[in-house]
Design an enzyme around this catalytic site. Structure first.
Site, PDB file in Angstrom:
ATOM      1  N   TYR A   1       0.855  -1.185  -0.085  1.00 49.22           N
ATOM      2  CA  TYR A   1       0.149   0.036   0.116  1.00 49.22           C
ATOM      3  C   TYR A   1       1.004   1.317  -0.164  1.00 49.22           C
ATOM      4  O   TYR A   1       0.613   2.246  -0.846  1.00 49.22           O
ATOM      5  CB  TYR A   1      -0.996  -0.067   1.234  1.00 49.22           C
TER       6      TYR A   1
ATOM      7  N   LYS B   1       1.274   3.973  -3.186  1.00 50.50           N
ATOM      8  CA  LYS B   1       0.892   5.302  -2.808  1.00 50.50           C
ATOM      9  C   LYS B   1       2.099   5.994  -3.048  1.00 50.50           C
ATOM     10  O   LYS B   1       1.773   7.266  -3.627  1.00 50.50           O
ATOM     11  CB  LYS B   1       0.403   5.550  -1.323  1.00 50.50           C
TER      12      LYS B   1
ATOM     13  N   PRO C   1      -3.036  11.347   4.996  1.00 49.24           N
ATOM     14  CA  PRO C   1      -3.878  10.983   6.149  1.00 49.24           C
ATOM     15  C   PRO C   1      -3.188  10.497   7.499  1.00 49.24           C
ATOM     16  O   PRO C   1      -2.344   9.868   7.266  1.00 49.24           O
ATOM     17  CB  PRO C   1      -5.109  10.035   5.691  1.00 49.24           C
TER      18      PRO C   1
ATOM     19  N   MET D   1      -4.111   8.283   9.727  1.00 45.74           N
ATOM     20  CA  MET D   1      -4.602   7.114   9.741  1.00 45.74           C
ATOM     21  C   MET D   1      -5.308   6.413   8.431  1.00 45.74           C
ATOM     22  O   MET D   1      -6.202   7.200   8.113  1.00 45.74           O
ATOM     23  CB  MET D   1      -5.266   6.463  10.744  1.00 45.74           C
ATOM     24  N   VAL D   2      -5.320   5.267   8.023  1.00 42.09           N
ATOM     25  CA  VAL D   2      -6.001   4.776   7.014  1.00 42.09           C
ATOM     26  C   VAL D   2      -7.005   3.712   7.638  1.00 42.09           C
ATOM     27  O   VAL D   2      -6.366   2.760   8.069  1.00 42.09           O
ATOM     28  CB  VAL D   2      -5.078   4.292   6.003  1.00 42.09           C
TER      29      VAL D   2
ATOM     30  N   SER E   1      -2.529   1.037  11.056  1.00 39.07           N
ATOM     31  CA  SER E   1      -3.448   1.729  11.458  1.00 39.07           C
ATOM     32  C   SER E   1      -4.641   0.961  12.393  1.00 39.07           C
ATOM     33  O   SER E   1      -5.115   1.271  13.246  1.00 39.07           O
ATOM     34  CB  SER E   1      -4.453   2.273  10.362  1.00 39.07           C
TER      35      SER E   1
END
Length: 56
Positions: free
Chosen positions: A3, A7, A30, A32-33, A45
């Protein structure tokens, strides 16, 4: 891990595109995801939320 890699690569491609096309770009990172897990192990997270639930 994938991930984060995806990103990072996507953001790098976006910055390259805007530079080549002279347009503006804003990115948001962000804190947290949160969402369904796509892997068999807890991500950072989800682990943080579980720690809060467990009082750690």
């Amino acid at each position: 891990m994938w991930y984060v890699v995806s990103k990072t690569l996507a953001e790098e491609a976006a910055w390259k595109f805007v530079k080549e096309n002279n347009i503006d770009l804003v990115t948001i990172n962000p804190a947290m995801v949160i969402g369904p897990l796509l892997q068999p192990v807890l991500n950072t997270s989800a682990a943080a939320i579980l720690n809060l639930i467990n009082g750690n």
